[in-house]
Motif scaffolding. Structure first.
Motif, PDB file in Angstrom:
ATOM      1  N   ILE A  91      -0.836  30.310  66.182  1.00 22.85           N
ATOM      2  CA  ILE A  91       0.582  30.582  66.026  1.00 22.85           C
ATOM      3  C   ILE A  91       1.044  29.954  64.717  1.00 22.85           C
ATOM      4  O   ILE A  91       0.346  29.110  64.139  1.00 22.85           O
ATOM      5  N   VAL A  92       2.207  30.367  64.269  1.00 23.26           N
ATOM      6  CA  VAL A  92       2.741  29.872  63.003  1.00 23.26           C
ATOM      7  C   VAL A  92       3.955  29.005  63.302  1.00 23.26           C
ATOM      8  O   VAL A  92       4.861  29.414  64.024  1.00 23.26           O
ATOM      9  N   VAL A  93       3.949  27.808  62.724  1.00 20.31           N
ATOM     10  CA  VAL A  93       5.048  26.871  62.905  1.00 20.31           C
ATOM     11  C   VAL A  93       5.771  26.731  61.562  1.00 20.31           C
ATOM     12  O   VAL A  93       5.134  26.486  60.540  1.00 20.31           O
ATOM     13  N   ASN A  94       7.081  26.918  61.594  1.00 14.63           N
ATOM     14  CA  ASN A  94       7.912  26.726  60.407  1.00 14.63           C
ATOM     15  C   ASN A  94       8.292  25.249  60.341  1.00 14.63           C
ATOM     16  O   ASN A  94       8.792  24.692  61.307  1.00 14.63           O
ATOM     17  N   THR A  95       8.028  24.629  59.190  1.00 12.74           N
ATOM     18  CA  THR A  95       8.283  23.198  59.048  1.00 12.74           C
ATOM     19  C   THR A  95       9.548  22.944  58.239  1.00 12.74           C
ATOM     20  O   THR A  95      10.080  23.846  57.587  1.00 12.74           O
ATOM     21  N   GLN A  96       9.987  21.719  58.271  1.00  9.72           N
ATOM     22  CA  GLN A  96      11.091  21.321  57.413  1.00  9.72           C
ATOM     23  C   GLN A  96      10.604  21.347  55.967  1.00  9.72           C
ATOM     24  O   GLN A  96       9.401  21.287  55.706  1.00  9.72           O
ATOM     25  N   VAL A  97      11.518  21.406  55.034  1.00 12.01           N
ATOM     26  CA  VAL A  97      11.180  21.527  53.623  1.00 12.01           C
ATOM     27  C   VAL A  97      10.266  20.379  53.188  1.00 12.01           C
ATOM     28  O   VAL A  97      10.579  19.213  53.403  1.00 12.01           O
ATOM     29  N   GLN A  98       9.125  20.743  52.612  1.00 13.32           N
ATOM     30  CA  GLN A  98       8.109  19.817  52.109  1.00 13.32           C
ATOM     31  C   GLN A  98       7.629  18.816  53.157  1.00 13.32           C
ATOM     32  O   GLN A  98       7.259  17.684  52.836  1.00 13.32           O
ATOM     33  N   ARG A  99       7.604  19.232  54.411  1.00 14.89           N
ATOM     34  CA  ARG A  99       7.138  18.360  55.493  1.00 14.89           C
ATOM     35  C   ARG A  99       5.923  18.940  56.220  1.00 14.89           C
ATOM     36  O   ARG A  99       5.685  18.629  57.383  1.00 14.89           O
ATOM     37  N   GLU A 100       5.149  19.778  55.533  1.00 11.74           N
ATOM     38  CA  GLU A 100       3.997  20.410  56.169  1.00 11.74           C
ATOM     39  C   GLU A 100       2.982  19.375  56.661  1.00 11.74           C
ATOM     40  O   GLU A 100       2.498  19.466  57.794  1.00 11.74           O
ATOM     41  N   ARG A 101       2.680  18.387  55.823  1.00  8.53           N
ATOM     42  CA  ARG A 101       1.689  17.365  56.207  1.00  8.53           C
ATOM     43  C   ARG A 101       2.183  16.517  57.376  1.00  8.53           C
ATOM     44  O   ARG A 101       1.429  16.204  58.288  1.00  8.53           O
ATOM     45  N   ILE A 147       8.249  16.154  65.313  1.00 11.53           N
ATOM     46  CA  ILE A 147       8.765  15.674  64.032  1.00 11.53           C
ATOM     47  C   ILE A 147       8.236  16.559  62.906  1.00 11.53           C
ATOM     48  O   ILE A 147       7.043  16.825  62.821  1.00 11.53           O
ATOM     49  N   GLY A 148       9.138  17.028  62.049  1.00  8.71           N
ATOM     50  CA  GLY A 148       8.768  17.859  60.908  1.00  8.71           C
ATOM     51  C   GLY A 148       8.811  19.348  61.177  1.00  8.71           C
ATOM     52  O   GLY A 148       8.706  20.147  60.258  1.00  8.71           O
ATOM     53  N   VAL A 149       8.976  19.747  62.444  1.00  5.97           N
ATOM     54  CA  VAL A 149       8.971  21.164  62.819  1.00  5.97           C
ATOM     55  C   VAL A 149      10.395  21.692  62.912  1.00  5.97           C
ATOM     56  O   VAL A 149      11.258  21.059  63.514  1.00  5.97           O
ATOM     57  N   ARG A 150      10.630  22.861  62.307  1.00 10.78           N
ATOM     58  CA  ARG A 150      11.930  23.529  62.436  1.00 10.78           C
ATOM     59  C   ARG A 150      11.905  24.530  63.577  1.00 10.78           C
ATOM     60  O   ARG A 150      12.837  24.598  64.357  1.00 10.78           O
ATOM     61  N   ALA A 151      10.824  25.338  63.651  1.00 14.33           N
ATOM     62  CA  ALA A 151      10.770  26.398  64.662  1.00 14.33           C
ATOM     63  C   ALA A 151       9.338  26.891  64.819  1.00 14.33           C
ATOM     64  O   ALA A 151       8.494  26.676  63.949  1.00 14.33           O
ATOM     65  N   VAL A 152       9.105  27.562  65.923  1.00 11.79           N
ATOM     66  CA  VAL A 152       7.860  28.285  66.151  1.00 11.79           C
ATOM     67  C   VAL A 152       8.201  29.757  65.973  1.00 11.79           C
ATOM     68  O   VAL A 152       9.177  30.243  66.572  1.00 11.79           O
ATOM     69  N   LEU A 153       7.439  30.465  65.146  1.00 13.50           N
ATOM     70  CA  LEU A 153       7.703  31.885  64.976  1.00 13.50           C
ATOM     71  C   LEU A 153       7.419  32.586  66.290  1.00 13.50           C
ATOM     72  O   LEU A 153       6.333  32.441  66.856  1.00 13.50           O
ATOM     73  N   ARG A 154       8.410  33.344  66.765  1.00 14.22           N
ATOM     74  CA  ARG A 154       8.287  33.951  68.086  1.00 14.22           C
ATOM     75  C   ARG A 154       8.615  35.432  68.055  1.00 14.22           C
ATOM     76  O   ARG A 154       9.328  35.914  67.186  1.00 14.22           O
ATOM     77  N   ASP A 155       8.118  36.090  69.062  1.00 10.51           N
ATOM     78  CA  ASP A 155       8.439  37.488  69.352  1.00 10.51           C
ATOM     79  C   ASP A 155       9.124  37.472  70.706  1.00 10.51           C
ATOM     80  O   ASP A 155       8.459  37.486  71.746  1.00 10.51           O
TER      81      ASP A 155
END
Length: 184
Positions: free
Chosen positions: A22-32, A90-98
């Protein structure tokens, strides 16, 4: 002496290609940061990186940057694992969902990315053109003329030098506007 479950003994660990991601959308520059905290919850994460040159104060430095800024891939079986906890990580904005279910990414995509990694970074495909190479212009006002490449840049453009009316003209073209010069 311990007894093993015969099914577990024969089980082959799943590869990235056979598992759903799945793809997780992170906060800006917070991927690590997001990948670290997701990993602490027992999930496998993948954040492909590439090398980029940056210029600062007359110095050129090579740094690692995410290939997909703002996104991290997570191996998860949405039928068996509790994926909703990822949304409060922590660091996650959203999970891409259908709808109510996470959007599933084919594991072959992840395997293809991993196959292109060299020393922890996604390698770029080989450059089709080189500085000093002669090319034929295939479109635009200079269609059919031969030019020499004098500079390549990162945004799919070439700077070429061509001879026209007894003078040298320097112009910038898209890479699609030229073709390799065929030797005859």
């Amino acid at each position: 002496m311990t007894t093993q479950d015969p099914e577990r003994a024969l089980a082959v660990p799943p590869t990235a290609a056979s598992r759903p991601w799945i793809v997780v959308n992170t906060q800006v520059q917070r991927e690590r940061l997001a990948a670290e905290h997701i990993g602490n919850q027992g999930f496998e994460t993948y954040c492909p990186l590439f090398k980029r040159q940056i210029r600062h104060a007359r110095r050129i430095q090579e740094v690692m940057r995410p290939l997909f800024p703002g996104y991290v891939f997570v191996a998860v079986d949405p039928q068996r694992q509790q994926w909703r906890m990822l949304m409060s990580t922590i660091g996650v904005r959203a999970v891409l969902r259908d709808g109510e279910r996470p959007s599933i990414l084919d594991g072959r995509f992840i395997e293809t990315l991993r196959a292109r990694e060299v020393a922890g970074a996604i390698s770029r495909p080989a450059e089709p053109y080189q500085v000093g190479e002669k090319v034929r212009i295939t479109s635009g006002a200079f269609d059919g003329l031969v030019a020499e490449i004098v500079r390549l840049d990162d945004v799919k453009r070439l700077t070429v030098m061509l001879s026209l009316l007894s003078s040298q003209i320097r112009t910038s073209l898209s890479r699609e506007a030229v073709a390799p010069l065929e030797l005859r």
